[in-house]
Design a protein around this motif. Structure first.
Motif, short mmCIF file in Angstrom:
data_model
loop_
_atom_site.label_atom_id
_atom_site.label_comp_id
_atom_site.label_asym_id
_atom_site.label_seq_id
_atom_site.Cartn_x
_atom_site.Cartn_y
_atom_site.Cartn_z
N UNK A 16 0.93 -1.31 -0.03
CA UNK A 16 -0.09 0.00 0.17
C UNK A 16 0.79 1.38 0.04
N UNK A 17 1.78 1.36 0.78
CA UNK A 17 2.89 2.35 1.11
C UNK A 17 3.53 2.57 -0.42
N UNK A 18 3.91 1.61 -0.97
CA UNK A 18 4.54 1.66 -2.36
C UNK A 18 3.70 2.39 -3.45
N UNK A 19 2.49 1.79 -3.59
CA UNK A 19 1.39 2.18 -4.57
C UNK A 19 1.09 3.82 -4.39
N UNK A 20 0.98 3.98 -2.94
CA UNK A 20 0.54 5.44 -2.72
C UNK A 20 1.51 6.25 -2.98
N UNK A 21 2.87 6.15 -2.76
CA UNK A 21 3.91 7.07 -3.11
C UNK A 21 4.13 7.15 -4.62
N UNK A 22 3.87 5.98 -5.43
CA UNK A 22 3.93 5.87 -6.88
C UNK A 22 2.79 6.77 -7.62
N UNK A 23 1.63 6.83 -6.89
CA UNK A 23 0.70 7.70 -7.09
C UNK A 23 0.92 9.09 -7.10
N UNK A 24 1.32 9.46 -5.84
CA UNK A 24 1.87 10.86 -5.63
C UNK A 24 2.74 11.30 -6.51
N UNK A 25 3.77 10.35 -7.01
CA UNK A 25 4.75 10.82 -8.00
C UNK A 25 4.30 11.09 -9.26
N UNK A 30 3.23 15.20 -13.39
CA UNK A 30 2.23 15.95 -14.21
C UNK A 30 2.34 17.37 -14.05
N UNK A 31 2.89 17.70 -13.05
CA UNK A 31 3.42 19.21 -12.73
C UNK A 31 4.62 19.56 -13.42
N UNK A 32 5.60 18.85 -12.84
CA UNK A 32 6.99 19.05 -13.27
C UNK A 32 7.76 18.06 -14.27
N UNK A 33 8.02 18.44 -15.40
CA UNK A 33 8.72 17.37 -16.06
C UNK A 33 10.20 17.52 -16.00
N UNK A 34 10.54 16.63 -15.39
CA UNK A 34 12.09 16.50 -15.15
C UNK A 34 12.54 15.21 -14.87
N UNK A 35 13.77 14.79 -15.35
CA UNK A 35 14.38 13.61 -15.28
C UNK A 35 14.98 13.28 -13.87
N UNK A 36 15.07 14.38 -13.12
CA UNK A 36 15.63 14.08 -11.69
C UNK A 36 14.38 13.92 -10.60
N UNK A 37 13.49 14.24 -10.95
CA UNK A 37 12.17 14.07 -10.04
C UNK A 37 12.09 12.72 -9.39
N UNK A 38 11.91 11.57 -10.24
CA UNK A 38 11.77 10.43 -9.92
C UNK A 38 12.75 9.89 -8.94
N UNK A 39 13.96 9.73 -9.32
CA UNK A 39 15.04 9.38 -8.39
C UNK A 39 15.10 10.16 -7.21
N UNK A 40 15.10 11.52 -7.01
CA UNK A 40 15.16 12.17 -6.06
C UNK A 40 13.95 11.75 -5.13
N UNK A 41 12.57 11.70 -5.56
CA UNK A 41 11.54 11.41 -4.68
C UNK A 41 11.66 10.09 -4.05
N UNK A 119 -6.28 21.85 -10.96
CA UNK A 119 -6.70 21.09 -10.12
C UNK A 119 -5.40 20.45 -9.51
N UNK A 120 -4.43 20.10 -10.10
CA UNK A 120 -3.14 19.62 -9.52
C UNK A 120 -2.70 20.56 -8.57
N UNK A 121 -2.57 21.98 -8.78
CA UNK A 121 -2.00 23.01 -7.82
C UNK A 121 -2.91 22.82 -6.71
#
Length: 408
Positions: A16-25, A30-41, A119-121
């Motif tokens: 549950x914790x994994x899928x929650x964070x994956x969904x948040x990501x 959707x707001x920030x297009x960046x290659x570094x966002x996922x690894x940092x998150x 809506x995202x903001x």
């Protein structure tokens, strides 16, 4: 026999914790297009998770410590904020899929399947507000003392006690305090009530008796005309930490009992005293902790020995489950019981006619006055805090109860 370790609950929580964070990501992407966002998150999420695991492993041996407090609070705040963020994301995604799906088959219709930035903001704003609310609860809410007053009517109240007042606090948890000046404000508020009697319904400390030492000078200021009385709560027995020996644990409890005396509190251990006013008297009883799932130590029958069925009785018993199990239908009528223990889970809402806290799913009655079978129970929301170093919506409570003679 060694207790069998059940891996399934941990596995389910992890999934549950994994899928929650994956969904948040996905929302952040959707707001920030960046290659570094996922690894940092994921680096932040995994680092915080491992830190929490280490803190929990050290908790039982080292007791409550600043490392655990910081890590657990950061984890709790972010996890809750993620749930709020995800809830709004789900609303937005559901709206797009339900109402916009037919348009997606039209030329250029794929655009309606993209998330709406406004809506995202807004969802991100809800995330930020959740963090701020928790921040207030930690910085201010845990010391935002409230006086809650009740007037209770009894047909069998002795005449001399008509208008008699008592002040109750519960669950001090002195080991959690970090601001003596704020605690003193609570003490001053207690004394300002000028009640006839003061009672404390258990959990003076989190684990170790020494936790109360820095606050003896504060709580020893509490005075009432007819005395100050107390009982023990589940945390007072030292069951939630590892002791070097059983003797050390026993010594800790003995020391804690002596600190009650230093505070000016008469500790009632499965016993009763008589309070006399004029030609009348009432019985004040106190038992050791008795709570379903938290140790059933108290002996109510022992406390009742030497009392009469028709005596007017007030019972101090830390856990409200005791009232359900042994008090409300007891052949010897106990007109008023005073408990604590629940803290209202230090989180909930009591406003606009709404009274809700997650603790309601554990305790049938978790705060305030309940009456059944001609008997009253008051559950105090607690003076202190434990675990979560704050309060949100369920504020620390000083209860004042006035006893009144009901006209026949």
């Amino acid at each position: 026999m060694k207790r069998k370790f059940n891996l399934l609950p941990i596995l389910l929580i992890s999934i549950i914790f994994f899928f929650l964070n994956a969904y948040v990501l996905t929302g952040l992407q959707s707001l920030y297009k960046s290659t570094w966002l996922s690894p940092v998150f994921w680096f932040i999420v995994l680092s915080l998770t491992f830190a929490l695991i280490i803190a929990i492993r050290k908790l039982r041996s080292a007791g409550m410590n600043s490392f655990f407090q910081i890590i657990s609070h950061v984890f709790l705040i972010l996890f809750t904020a993620e749930i709020i963020f995800s809830a709004f994301l789900i609303i937005g995604d559901a709206y797009r899929l339900i109402f916009a799906l037919p348009s997606s088959f039209e030329p250029e219709g794929y655009h309606v399947l993209t998330r709406n930035n406004a809506w995202l903001y807004f969802s991100l704003l809800m995330f930020a507000l959740t963090v701020l609310v928790f921040g207030y609860g930690i910085a201010k809410g845990k010391y935002a003392y409230r006086v809650i007053k009740h007037t209770l009517y009894f047909e069998d109240l002795p005449e001399a006690f008509d208008g008699f007042t008592l002040t109750q606090i519960s669950d001090v948890h002195a080991g959690s305090f970090t601001n003596p000046k704020e605690v003193q404000k609570g003490i001053d508020l207690i004394n300002a009530q000028n009640s006839d009697l003061f009672v404390f319904t258990g959990d003076l400390v989190n684990n170790a008796a020494a936790e109360i030492i820095p606050y003896i000078k504060h709580f020893s200021q509490i005075k009432a005309t007819y005395g100050q009385y107390s009982v023990l709560g589940n945390h007072d027995y030292g069951d939630y930490m590892k002791w070097p020996s059983e003797q050390a644990k026993v010594q800790n409890l003995s020391q804690l009992k002596s600190y009650h005396a230093d505070l000016g509190f008469k500790l009632l251990l499965d016993e009763h005293i008589k309070i006399t006013k004029g030609n009348d008297q009432i019985i004040l009883m106190g038992i050791e902790n008795w709570g379903i799932g938290f140790g059933e130590r108290g002996d109510l029958n022992k406390a009742l020995q030497g009392t009469k069925t028709d005596d007017f009785k007030i019972l101090l018993s830390h856990d409200p489950s005791h009232w359900e199990a042994q008090v409300k239908n007891n052949p010897s009528k106990i007109q008023l019981s005073l408990a604590g223990h629940t803290h209202g889970m230090q989180f909930g809402i009591e406003a606009f006619g709404i009274k809700w806290s997650p603790v309601k799913y554990r305790y049938k009655h978790w705060a305030g006055i309940l009456t059944e079978n001609g008997r009253y129970l008051n559950v105090n929301r607690g003076f202190g805090f434990i675990g979560f170093s704050g309060r949100i919506g369920i504020w620390p409570e000083i209860t004042v109860i006035e006893l009144k003679k009901k006209s026949l």
